[in-house]
Design an enzyme around this catalytic site. Sequence first.
Site, PDB file in Angstrom:
ATOM      1  N   SER A 121     -13.800 -19.237 -32.615  1.00 51.63           N
ATOM      2  CA  SER A 121     -15.097 -18.596 -33.186  1.00 51.63           C
ATOM      3  C   SER A 121     -15.298 -17.270 -32.892  1.00 51.63           C
ATOM      4  O   SER A 121     -14.042 -16.510 -32.753  1.00 51.63           O
ATOM      5  CB  SER A 121     -16.354 -19.455 -33.387  1.00 51.63           C
ATOM      6  N   ASP A 145     -12.959 -24.376 -43.640  1.00 57.34           N
ATOM      7  CA  ASP A 145     -13.748 -23.837 -42.819  1.00 57.34           C
ATOM      8  C   ASP A 145     -14.129 -22.205 -43.415  1.00 57.34           C
ATOM      9  O   ASP A 145     -13.114 -21.467 -43.630  1.00 57.34           O
ATOM     10  CB  ASP A 145     -13.100 -23.527 -41.436  1.00 57.34           C
ATOM     11  N   HIS A 161     -15.860 -26.587 -38.884  1.00 56.62           N
ATOM     12  CA  HIS A 161     -15.898 -25.324 -37.983  1.00 56.62           C
ATOM     13  C   HIS A 161     -15.910 -25.902 -36.512  1.00 56.62           C
ATOM     14  O   HIS A 161     -15.329 -25.126 -35.544  1.00 56.62           O
ATOM     15  CB  HIS A 161     -17.052 -24.491 -38.042  1.00 56.62           C
TER      16      HIS A 161
END
Length: 528
Positions: free
Chosen positions: A329, A385, A440
């Site tokens: 991320s 995602d 995610h």
Amino acid sequence: MEKMELSPMRNMAKQKPEKARRTKRVWRLKLNVTWQRMKKALKSGLRSRLRVHLASNLNKLPTLKINHHDLAIIRPIQHVMKKKKPIRPTMPLEKLIQLPYTAADFVDRGDAMTPTKSPVENISTRWRELHGLHNWEGLIEPLHPWLRREVVKYGEFVEATYDAFDFDPLSEFCGSCRYNPNKLFEELGLTKHGYKVTKYIYAMSHVDVPEWFEKSHCTWSKDSNWMGYVAVSGDAETTRIGRRDILVAWRGTVAPTEWYSDLKTSLQRLGKTNIKVQSGFLGVYCSKGEFTRYNKLSASEQVMEEIRRLVTFFRDRGEEVSLTLCGHSLGGALALLNAYDAATYFPDLFISVISFAAPRVGNIHFKEKLNELGVKTLRVVIKQDIVPKLPGFILNTILNKFTAITGRLKWIYRHVGTQLKLNMLHSPYLRRDHDYTGCHNLEIYLHLLDGYVSKTSKFRWNARRDVALVNKSTNMLIKELKIPGCWYERPFKGLVLNQYGRWVKPGRQAEHIPSPLNIESCQEPPPF
């Protein structure tokens, strides 16, 4: 002689046989249709009953008095039941793929349990290829098993930044690492990978954010968060992988202030070049404060100082050195910024980036500069995602379809590197009613990666990574496995029963209390 007139009733009697025949045909048709429907319903009913109640008595069925219609149903079922065998590793692949784990597979059976990892091969002759020398051509479709294990290994290094992060808002050490650098891998069970932590990285935690975002209960630092670490491979691992590998693992978004930085979508120029990157990511990476305890140097300066020290030390010993940057991320974005810095300073150093669920970071000029510097980037993403589609989820998606026209525009975000795309629907162990936050999660990524073979193949039947890890911080596993959701937490939420019978929050051991002195404590080269 005149004929006698017949009664109307006599005329009706003569017409009756024709009408009766028509009525009889209609009734026959109705009865035939009704009987066909009854037989169909009877067959479906018999199938369900026979499967449930007579499976153990199929050998006795021939002695029963049943008609030929029932036999037509029983024989195929008996044929299928005879073919079923106990699950063995030698079963065909297509059958094993259809067999998900059951709840019994998660009961501790000691030595009888299946190992959670595959044997590790010596990759010393192919490490450059596995780290993108040829942009992973021929290694992704189908996915090479050596590449799979290496990427999972780096993913577990990134997962450590979440497992060790203190995100308890009531903790006086909120935002720090729970363990000191010398104990991190030991506490998290990662010593098996053969690396040693040399330095922790801290980043400013509230740069230009509203007051309500700031940490209120934290006393160790009101300005900084633990953002990741630098590690280096030991002698045994160096021999296996063919070089001394310097690893930098960047943590993803956890603190509210980091979410605030993620939402800044404006592009900021780097120096006097045309290169532009997202301002929020750059703020986390480059911000520092003269009066802070942990960020007198920015995260960029901290990590580059350690990379320069380690590269110089091991090159002076005549060793081949590589730099691997990984993150999830926000961490994936910071890894790219870190790669830009490192490649600019060390143009002859082999640098690779392995990111998971990373968003877009910069414009076309940022992408071209990284390619020019020779940085190799592997982006692992999940189809469902949404984060890898950010920033500019709608605008960039539309404009990227007109690359021939918009390709040189400086304000359009571009992804960097080679993509490895996974799909939530490929795993038989994941719920189909998944949510976007679960998609995610890094453990979901590692689970899908461990089972990935190719775009057209089903989930790998001999995947070894523990499926229960999926539910560490999510509730994404199918309910049949009976694994509780979000099970990874401290017993009693960190409270302990003291000698006086009171539940209290214990203090940290002295060796695990964060201190600015710990930043300098690992400056000596690791004793390999």
